[in-house]
Design an enzyme around this catalytic site. Structure first.
Site, PDB file in Angstrom:
ATOM      1  N   CYS A 154       0.841  -1.203   0.000  1.00 23.52           N
ATOM      2  CA  CYS A 154       0.000   0.000   0.000  1.00 23.52           C
ATOM      3  C   CYS A 154       0.878   1.255   0.000  1.00 23.52           C
ATOM      4  O   CYS A 154       1.422   1.609  -1.036  1.00 23.52           O
ATOM      5  CB  CYS A 154      -0.988  -0.052   1.164  1.00 23.52           C
ATOM      6  SG  CYS A 154      -2.415   0.993   0.831  1.00 23.52           S
TER       7      CYS A 154
ATOM      8  N   HIS B  84      -3.590  -4.823   0.710  1.00 23.13           N
ATOM      9  CA  HIS B  84      -2.984  -5.298   1.962  1.00 23.13           C
ATOM     10  C   HIS B  84      -3.038  -6.824   1.988  1.00 23.13           C
ATOM     11  O   HIS B  84      -3.945  -7.407   2.608  1.00 23.13           O
ATOM     12  CB  HIS B  84      -3.744  -4.731   3.165  1.00 23.13           C
ATOM     13  CG  HIS B  84      -3.438  -3.303   3.437  1.00 23.13           C
ATOM     14  ND1 HIS B  84      -2.326  -2.902   4.143  1.00 23.13           N
ATOM     15  CD2 HIS B  84      -4.073  -2.172   3.068  1.00 23.13           C
ATOM     16  CE1 HIS B  84      -2.297  -1.587   4.225  1.00 23.13           C
ATOM     17  NE2 HIS B  84      -3.348  -1.107   3.570  1.00 23.13           N
TER      18      HIS B  84
ATOM     19  N   GLU C 197      -1.442  -8.852   3.658  1.00 27.36           N
ATOM     20  CA  GLU C 197      -1.228  -9.446   4.991  1.00 27.36           C
ATOM     21  C   GLU C 197      -2.519  -9.906   5.658  1.00 27.36           C
ATOM     22  O   GLU C 197      -2.485 -10.738   6.562  1.00 27.36           O
ATOM     23  CB  GLU C 197      -0.480  -8.458   5.908  1.00 27.36           C
ATOM     24  CG  GLU C 197      -1.253  -7.223   6.354  1.00 27.36           C
ATOM     25  CD  GLU C 197      -1.143  -6.030   5.406  1.00 27.36           C
ATOM     26  OE1 GLU C 197      -0.924  -6.269   4.204  1.00 27.36           O
ATOM     27  OE2 GLU C 197      -1.307  -4.882   5.850  1.00 27.36           O
TER      28      GLU C 197
HETATM   29  N1  GLN Z   1      -1.681   6.844   2.912  1.00 27.84           N
HETATM   30  C1  GLN Z   1      -1.828   6.107   1.725  1.00 27.84           C
HETATM   31  C2  GLN Z   1      -3.210   6.280   1.106  1.00 27.84           C
HETATM   32  O1  GLN Z   1      -4.126   6.755   1.738  1.00 27.84           O
HETATM   33  C3  GLN Z   1      -1.553   4.620   1.961  1.00 27.84           C
HETATM   34  C4  GLN Z   1      -2.529   3.984   2.890  1.00 27.84           C
HETATM   35  C5  GLN Z   1      -2.070   2.640   3.398  1.00 27.84           C
HETATM   36  O2  GLN Z   1      -0.897   2.297   3.345  1.00 27.84           O
HETATM   37  N2  GLN Z   1      -2.980   1.861   3.933  1.00 27.84           N
HETATM   38  O3  GLN Z   1      -3.401   5.984  -0.041  1.00 27.84           O
END
Ligand code: GLN
Length: 556
Positions: free
Chosen positions: A388, A514, A516
């Site tokens: 992400c 994500h 994970e």
């Molecule tokens: N801050 C980034 C976004 O809002 C990544 C978010 C994250 O890593 N969950 O896109």
């Protein structure tokens, strides 16, 4: 022959004496044991805080936000539940005081209470019971519900009252109250003490709940005599006093609790015939054995900003361990404070690692250190997985250093950057509400044939969970592909870039999702397996190099 559909059974897990005793893991372990008996299990958590969900809570304080397929931003204990019972959960599985009150108040504003005085009892307790029933209506044989907090907390009272009433509603043969307490071992007198347990059970009884099972957390096995004493004072059978000692690995806990007879006593309380549901431990014995068997260390650096709170990256951490299970290697995760790259954690330091993970996150702190770590990893061929925010960082780094887009950035960190390589999705502009305004939950992605990710997943279409506002800016796609950063997975409409990878690096893979949240101890996630496999290769190559130099010197 199929047996008649039985009524849904409920296990409520409360905690006493102290917080952080591992209620979530105890509940999850019980869930796994019941599943190993062939029962269909689901789980939920009632959290006594006023946040509507944990989505707005600081992971540095509260730990990670676990995301469900349907986009629920939930407590990290739901991660334990999913990893242990291996059943997908939904928003229904996490209720907070804030969620309960906001829905009761919304109903009051709509006039749904027909002019009645709206009160904690019955309106709040009815709302809580309704949420428990909704979870029970999903078709599970057993619903395990953990009550967050500790008995004696003011905030927990409406939940305790609700679960007390709930037994009345569904019949006592369908409810098992399990209470987790601490049985301290006093070094001076060299004995276990039952008094804190007695007090906490007395407190629970004063609220109308007599526990059926007492699980005693302790660093040493609680003796039979001590169990007998607790049984006498707390009015439970001696066989229902379970000793839960500290385990070498989280994944040992179900086996330890089974040896103590936890699942048997819970089934007995609920009228579930043990012969009809015999246990088959084989799968979990393998998991537990793999959690221990490896010896060769592999060092993976996790470059993030919440390094003092390892729970902030709990699912990432567990996923790395899962990927190591069965590899013959023991994964050691090194927490690297992104703000200290490259000052304390220099290029030479990072070069000693076998692999790197740049996890998700929000806000500007630590970003430049993560970008620097990505540069070092790219230049030195260190296997790296970007998750992400981690993928976004990889993209920014490549833009700045490979495509000469000086000052390239995400508009999250610099709204006037000349190269907004990561930008808001159009439908997210002007959002001011901080809760639930992100791309949340499961989304499909189409993988490019022949790419690293399609090889790892071994599937053309995959589904992963998301939680972010910003995206790769497809306007720049061609420039990235020209320097070898391949957009190897796209949303089905081709609009959003879900995966990137370098085609000239051992493993430099980023995902906007994500992964994970979907790793399981017996089914490691392909992206983590890919990282660990590449890290093992790097470690082997380093050992061979050292070995060659040694033999060269010995022979000279
Ligand atoms: N801050 C980034 C976004 O809002 C990544 C978010 C994250 O890593 N969950 O896109």
């Amino acid at each position: 022959m199929t047996s008649a559909k039985r009524e849904t059974k409920y296990v409520f897990v409360t905690g006493g004496v102290s917080s952080s005793l591992g209620k979530g893991l105890t509940a999850a372990s019980l869930g796994r044991l019941l599943k190993l008996r062939g029962l269909k299990v689901t789980m939920g958590k009632l959290d006594p805080y006023l946040n509507v969900d944990p989505g707005t809570m600081n992971p540095g304080e509260h730990g990670e936000v676990f995301v469900t397929d349907d986009g629920g931003e939930t407590d990290l204990d739901l991660g334990h539940y999913e990893r242990f019972i291996d059943e997908p959960l939904t928003k229904l599985s996490n209720t907070t005081t804030g969620a309960v009150y906001s829905s009761v108040i919304a109903k009051e504003r709509k006039g749904e209470y027909l002019g009645k005085t709206v009160q904690v009892i019955p309106h709040i307790t009815n709302e809580i019971k309704e949420r428990i029933s909704r979870l029970g209506a999903q078709g599970a044989d057993v619903v395990i519900i953990e009550i967050g907090g500790t008995v004696g907390d003011i905030e927990i009272i409406p939940f305790i009252e609700s679960i007390r009433q709930f037994r009345h509603q569904v019949g006592k043969e369908n409810v098992c109250y399990t209470h987790l307490t601490l049985v301290p071992f006093l070094g001076g007198s060299k004995e276990h003490k039952s008094k804190p347990t007695q007090h906490s059970v007395a407190e629970l009884r004063s609220m109308g709940i007599q526990p059926d099972v007492i699980v005693c957390r302790s660093d040493q096995q609680v003796s039979h005599d001590m169990k007998h004493k607790i049984s006498m004072f707390c009015d439970v059978a001696t066989s229902a006093v379970i000793s839960a000692i500290d385990a070498g690995s989280l994944y040992d806990i179900p086996l330890l609790l089974h040896e103590e007879g936890l699942d048997a006593i819970v089934c007995e309380t609920l009228g579930i015939d043990l012969d009809e549901y015999p246990i088959d431990l084989a799968l979990w014995e393998k998991v537990s054995q793999q959690a221990h068997s490896a010896s060769k260390p592999i060092r993976i650096g996790l470059v993030g900003k919440y390094v003092t709170m390892p729970d902030a990256y709990l699912s990432v951490y567990e996923s790395i361990l899962h990927a190591g299970f069965g590899s013959g290697c023991r994964i050691e995760v090194q927490q690297i404070d992104a703000e200290l790259v490259p000052s304390t954690f220099s290029a030479e330091f990072l070069d000693q690692l076998d692999g790197i993970i740049i996890p998700g996150g929000f806000g500007e702190r630590g970003i430049e250190g993560m970008i620097e770590a990505a540069r070092i990893a790219r230049e030195r061929g260190i296997p790296t997985l970007g998750i992400c925010l981690g993928m976004q960082v990889m993209v920014i780094e490549t833009a700045r250093n490979q495509i000469s887009m000086t000052d390239a950035n995400s508009t999250e960190f610099n709204s006037s950057t000349p190269f907004p390589v990561i930008d808001l999705m159009s439908d997210q502009v002007n959002v001011t509400d901080k809760g639930g305004t992100m791309r949340l939950g499961a989304y499909p992605a189409m993988l490019e044939a022949g790419s690293i990710v399609s090889g790892l997943y071994d599937a053309p279409v995959v589904s992963e969970r998301h939680r972010h506002r910003y995206e790769f800016n497809s306007r720049f796609k061609d420039q990235f592909e020209a320097v070898g950063m391949v957009c190897s997975g796209l949303s089905p409409d081709g609009r959003l870039v879900e995966f990137v990878e370098l085609n000239n690096h051992p493993y430099f893979v980023g995902t906007q999702a994500h992964p994970e949240f979907k790793s399981r101890p017996d089914r490691p996630h392909p992206l983590f397996s890919g990282l660990v496999a590449a890290s093992i290769k790097r470690s082997d190559a380093r050992e061979n190099r050292i070995f060659n130099i040694d033999t060269l010197q010995a022979g000279s």
